[in-house]
Design a protein around this motif. Structure first.
Motif, PDB file in Angstrom:
ATOM      1  N   PHE A 130      -6.811 -12.557  -2.566  1.00 12.30           N
ATOM      2  CA  PHE A 130      -7.716 -11.141  -2.938  1.00 12.30           C
ATOM      3  C   PHE A 130      -7.732 -10.440  -1.714  1.00 12.30           C
ATOM      4  O   PHE A 130      -7.959  -8.992  -1.781  1.00 12.30           O
ATOM      5  CB  PHE A 130      -8.915 -11.893  -2.969  1.00 12.30           C
ATOM      6  N   LEU A 131      -7.665 -10.818  -0.427  1.00 14.70           N
ATOM      7  CA  LEU A 131      -8.007  -9.900   0.520  1.00 14.70           C
ATOM      8  C   LEU A 131      -6.674  -8.939   0.801  1.00 14.70           C
ATOM      9  O   LEU A 131      -6.856  -7.944   1.322  1.00 14.70           O
ATOM     10  CB  LEU A 131      -8.111 -10.722   2.018  1.00 14.70           C
ATOM     11  N   PHE A 132      -5.465  -9.404   0.431  1.00 12.70           N
ATOM     12  CA  PHE A 132      -4.414  -8.728   0.460  1.00 12.70           C
ATOM     13  C   PHE A 132      -4.437  -7.611  -0.513  1.00 12.70           C
ATOM     14  O   PHE A 132      -4.124  -6.367  -0.337  1.00 12.70           O
ATOM     15  CB  PHE A 132      -2.887  -9.528   0.148  1.00 12.70           C
ATOM     16  N   PHE A 133      -5.031  -7.732  -1.936  1.00 13.52           N
ATOM     17  CA  PHE A 133      -5.298  -6.750  -2.800  1.00 13.52           C
ATOM     18  C   PHE A 133      -6.135  -6.103  -2.266  1.00 13.52           C
ATOM     19  O   PHE A 133      -6.314  -4.708  -2.405  1.00 13.52           O
ATOM     20  CB  PHE A 133      -5.697  -7.459  -4.044  1.00 13.52           C
ATOM     21  N   SER A 134      -7.226  -6.295  -1.564  1.00 16.13           N
ATOM     22  CA  SER A 134      -8.387  -5.491  -0.961  1.00 16.13           C
ATOM     23  C   SER A 134      -7.799  -4.470   0.089  1.00 16.13           C
ATOM     24  O   SER A 134      -8.259  -3.472  -0.039  1.00 16.13           O
ATOM     25  CB  SER A 134      -9.393  -6.198  -0.274  1.00 16.13           C
ATOM     26  N   VAL A 135      -6.926  -5.132   0.961  1.00 15.79           N
ATOM     27  CA  VAL A 135      -6.306  -4.115   2.010  1.00 15.79           C
ATOM     28  C   VAL A 135      -5.353  -3.043   1.029  1.00 15.79           C
ATOM     29  O   VAL A 135      -5.595  -1.655   1.482  1.00 15.79           O
ATOM     30  CB  VAL A 135      -5.188  -4.934   2.593  1.00 15.79           C
ATOM     31  N   GLY A 136      -4.781  -3.340   0.144  1.00 13.98           N
ATOM     32  CA  GLY A 136      -4.070  -2.535  -0.888  1.00 13.98           C
ATOM     33  C   GLY A 136      -4.995  -1.446  -1.357  1.00 13.98           C
ATOM     34  O   GLY A 136      -4.451  -0.475  -1.540  1.00 13.98           O
ATOM     35  N   PHE A 137      -6.064  -1.949  -2.168  1.00 13.63           N
ATOM     36  CA  PHE A 137      -6.914  -0.715  -2.453  1.00 13.63           C
ATOM     37  C   PHE A 137      -7.572  -0.192  -1.577  1.00 13.63           C
ATOM     38  O   PHE A 137      -7.663   1.125  -1.728  1.00 13.63           O
ATOM     39  CB  PHE A 137      -7.826  -1.613  -3.389  1.00 13.63           C
ATOM     40  N   THR A 138      -7.739  -0.641  -0.316  1.00 12.81           N
ATOM     41  CA  THR A 138      -8.369   0.176   0.705  1.00 12.81           C
ATOM     42  C   THR A 138      -7.059   1.360   1.169  1.00 12.81           C
ATOM     43  O   THR A 138      -7.751   2.265   1.336  1.00 12.81           O
ATOM     44  CB  THR A 138      -8.614  -0.748   1.880  1.00 12.81           C
ATOM     45  N   LEU A 139      -6.083   0.973   1.177  1.00 18.68           N
ATOM     46  CA  LEU A 139      -5.149   1.841   1.604  1.00 18.68           C
ATOM     47  C   LEU A 139      -4.954   3.059   0.637  1.00 18.68           C
ATOM     48  O   LEU A 139      -4.786   4.340   0.749  1.00 18.68           O
ATOM     49  CB  LEU A 139      -3.677   1.372   1.948  1.00 18.68           C
ATOM     50  N   LEU A 140      -4.906   2.380  -0.710  1.00 20.18           N
ATOM     51  CA  LEU A 140      -4.869   3.528  -1.800  1.00 20.18           C
ATOM     52  C   LEU A 140      -6.005   4.492  -1.534  1.00 20.18           C
ATOM     53  O   LEU A 140      -5.774   5.628  -1.989  1.00 20.18           O
ATOM     54  CB  LEU A 140      -4.715   2.776  -3.230  1.00 20.18           C
ATOM     55  N   PHE A 141      -7.109   4.016  -1.657  1.00 19.04           N
ATOM     56  CA  PHE A 141      -8.310   4.947  -1.520  1.00 19.04           C
ATOM     57  C   PHE A 141      -8.399   5.699  -0.449  1.00 19.04           C
ATOM     58  O   PHE A 141      -8.885   7.006  -0.661  1.00 19.04           O
ATOM     59  CB  PHE A 141      -9.700   4.036  -1.544  1.00 19.04           C
ATOM     60  N   SER A 142      -7.752   5.462   0.737  1.00 21.68           N
ATOM     61  CA  SER A 142      -7.567   6.491   1.985  1.00 21.68           C
ATOM     62  C   SER A 142      -6.593   7.420   1.543  1.00 21.68           C
ATOM     63  O   SER A 142      -6.712   8.531   2.270  1.00 21.68           O
ATOM     64  CB  SER A 142      -7.583   5.687   3.283  1.00 21.68           C
ATOM     65  N   LEU A 143      -5.540   7.087   0.853  1.00 19.42           N
ATOM     66  CA  LEU A 143      -4.488   8.023   0.888  1.00 19.42           C
ATOM     67  C   LEU A 143      -4.558   8.954  -0.493  1.00 19.42           C
ATOM     68  O   LEU A 143      -4.256  10.098  -0.385  1.00 19.42           O
ATOM     69  CB  LEU A 143      -3.019   7.232   0.543  1.00 19.42           C
ATOM     70  N   MET A 144      -5.249   8.258  -1.428  1.00 19.15           N
ATOM     71  CA  MET A 144      -5.311   9.322  -2.895  1.00 19.15           C
ATOM     72  C   MET A 144      -6.620  10.066  -2.940  1.00 19.15           C
ATOM     73  O   MET A 144      -7.644   9.366  -2.713  1.00 19.15           O
ATOM     74  CB  MET A 144      -5.150   8.092  -4.081  1.00 19.15           C
ATOM     75  N   ASP A 145      -6.378  10.881  -3.220  1.00 20.87           N
ATOM     76  CA  ASP A 145      -7.608  12.273  -3.729  1.00 20.87           C
ATOM     77  C   ASP A 145      -7.434  13.036  -4.461  1.00 20.87           C
ATOM     78  O   ASP A 145      -6.708  13.882  -4.292  1.00 20.87           O
ATOM     79  CB  ASP A 145      -8.045  12.738  -2.344  1.00 20.87           C
ATOM     80  N   PRO A 146      -7.620  13.042  -5.856  1.00 19.24           N
ATOM     81  CA  PRO A 146      -8.436  12.096  -6.527  1.00 19.24           C
ATOM     82  C   PRO A 146      -7.846  10.910  -7.025  1.00 19.24           C
ATOM     83  O   PRO A 146      -6.653  10.844  -6.896  1.00 19.24           O
ATOM     84  CB  PRO A 146      -9.144  12.755  -7.525  1.00 19.24           C
ATOM     85  N   VAL A 147      -8.558   9.764  -7.099  1.00 16.31           N
ATOM     86  CA  VAL A 147      -7.977   8.561  -7.339  1.00 16.31           C
ATOM     87  C   VAL A 147      -7.775   8.594  -8.871  1.00 16.31           C
ATOM     88  O   VAL A 147      -8.650   8.934  -9.744  1.00 16.31           O
ATOM     89  CB  VAL A 147      -8.921   7.387  -6.874  1.00 16.31           C
ATOM     90  N   PRO A 148      -6.523   8.222  -9.510  1.00 11.67           N
ATOM     91  CA  PRO A 148      -6.283   8.098 -10.861  1.00 11.67           C
ATOM     92  C   PRO A 148      -7.242   6.936 -11.605  1.00 11.67           C
ATOM     93  O   PRO A 148      -7.821   6.114 -11.095  1.00 11.67           O
ATOM     94  CB  PRO A 148      -4.938   7.567 -11.071  1.00 11.67           C
ATOM     95  N   ARG A 149      -7.691   7.471 -12.876  1.00  6.33           N
ATOM     96  CA  ARG A 149      -8.509   6.610 -13.562  1.00  6.33           C
ATOM     97  C   ARG A 149      -7.994   5.151 -13.721  1.00  6.33           C
ATOM     98  O   ARG A 149      -8.809   4.150 -13.735  1.00  6.33           O
ATOM     99  CB  ARG A 149      -8.823   7.171 -15.170  1.00  6.33           C
ATOM    100  N   ILE A 150      -6.755   5.080 -13.983  1.00  9.76           N
ATOM    101  CA  ILE A 150      -6.059   3.601 -14.092  1.00  9.76           C
ATOM    102  C   ILE A 150      -6.422   2.872 -12.798  1.00  9.76           C
ATOM    103  O   ILE A 150      -6.654   1.641 -13.058  1.00  9.76           O
ATOM    104  CB  ILE A 150      -4.432   3.604 -14.380  1.00  9.76           C
ATOM    105  N   VAL A 151      -6.404   3.379 -11.579  1.00 14.11           N
ATOM    106  CA  VAL A 151      -6.440   2.587 -10.411  1.00 14.11           C
ATOM    107  C   VAL A 151      -8.049   2.303 -10.181  1.00 14.11           C
ATOM    108  O   VAL A 151      -8.355   1.084  -9.853  1.00 14.11           O
ATOM    109  CB  VAL A 151      -6.173   3.486  -9.271  1.00 14.11           C
ATOM    110  N   LYS A 152      -8.912   3.192 -10.761  1.00 12.01           N
ATOM    111  CA  LYS A 152     -10.535   2.675 -10.856  1.00 12.01           C
ATOM    112  C   LYS A 152     -10.533   1.745 -11.660  1.00 12.01           C
ATOM    113  O   LYS A 152     -11.177   0.829 -11.452  1.00 12.01           O
ATOM    114  CB  LYS A 152     -10.815   3.964 -10.968  1.00 12.01           C
ATOM    115  N   ILE A 153     -10.065   1.593 -12.783  1.00  8.91           N
ATOM    116  CA  ILE A 153     -10.397   0.477 -13.841  1.00  8.91           C
ATOM    117  C   ILE A 153      -9.657  -0.830 -13.186  1.00  8.91           C
ATOM    118  O   ILE A 153     -10.318  -1.726 -13.231  1.00  8.91           O
ATOM    119  CB  ILE A 153      -9.574   0.981 -15.214  1.00  8.91           C
ATOM    120  N   GLY A 154      -8.512  -0.683 -12.718  1.00  7.80           N
ATOM    121  CA  GLY A 154      -7.944  -1.939 -11.831  1.00  7.80           C
ATOM    122  C   GLY A 154      -8.738  -2.352 -10.991  1.00  7.80           C
ATOM    123  O   GLY A 154      -8.770  -3.568 -10.566  1.00  7.80           O
ATOM    124  N   PHE A 155      -9.304  -1.492 -10.011  1.00 15.13           N
ATOM    125  CA  PHE A 155     -10.291  -1.970  -9.021  1.00 15.13           C
ATOM    126  C   PHE A 155     -11.405  -2.437  -9.511  1.00 15.13           C
ATOM    127  O   PHE A 155     -11.769  -3.755  -8.930  1.00 15.13           O
ATOM    128  CB  PHE A 155     -10.527  -0.539  -8.040  1.00 15.13           C
TER     129      PHE A 155
END
Length: 181
Positions: free
Chosen positions: A67-92
């Motif tokens: 889960f922490l590896f996934f958290s690191v992945g989401f964290t990096l995605l959120f810091s790189l993407m702007d705006p964040v796609p809806r599918i990523v938000k749903i997955g999050f």
């Protein structure tokens, strides 16, 4: 649940910085995320961790590391993407629900594993700290969820910066950083 909370906070912190000037923040986020993995990997590789315990704390540690590896992945995605796609938000948010279940399971098994403190000390204390963090973060989200739902049902009723109105406008008017919808 604290994995979800960490990525959620990074998402909102990233938005404080101008879009073209986030590289330093991204490096700090990467270092912080990796530093969260180090204690879990240390506890996981200790020979004492594999000793017998009447509760599945080792399984929870392995699941928590995933889960922490996934958290690191989401964290990096959120810091790189702007705006964040809806599918990523749903997955999050689905990840957040899984994180809630993992946090509650960790708390239940850890509070029943007082005997494991002698045999697997580091693993027990890691699970205890993780349980407390998960319960604190769960409490935070249960306090915030009614406001999110109210804002979904009746948009801008909780906070409307343009009209300077809403249920929460006065409490957060002087410090906008403590609120988000």
């Amino acid at each position: 649940m604290w994995y979800y909370f960490f990525a959620h906070c990074i998402y909102h912190l990233t938005r404080w910085f101008p879009q073209n000037n986030r590289i330093k923040f991204r490096v700090v986020v990467l270092l912080l995320s990796v530093s969260l993995l180090i204690p879990e990997l240390i506890v996981l590789t200790l020979p004492k961790t594999t000793r017998a315990c009447d509760q599945p704390l080792l399984d929870l540690l392995v699941t928590s590391t995933i889960f922490l590896f996934f958290s690191v992945g989401f964290t990096l995605l959120f810091s790189l993407m702007d705006p964040v796609p809806r599918i990523v938000k749903i997955g999050f948010h689905m990840y957040g629900f899984g994180s809630l279940i993992l946090g509650l399971l960790t708390a239940v098994y850890t509070f029943q594993a007082a005997g494991c403190e002698e045999s697997t000390t580091e693993l027990y204390y890691w699970c205890l700290i993780s349980s407390y963090l998960a319960l604190i973060c769960t409490g935070y989200f249960f306090l915030i969820i009614p406001f999110w739902l109210l804002n979904t049902v009746k948009p801008s009723s909780v906070l409307d910066w343009r009209k300077r109105a809403g249920l929460c406008y006065e409490p957060v008017a002087c410090c906008s950083c403590i609120w988000h919808i």
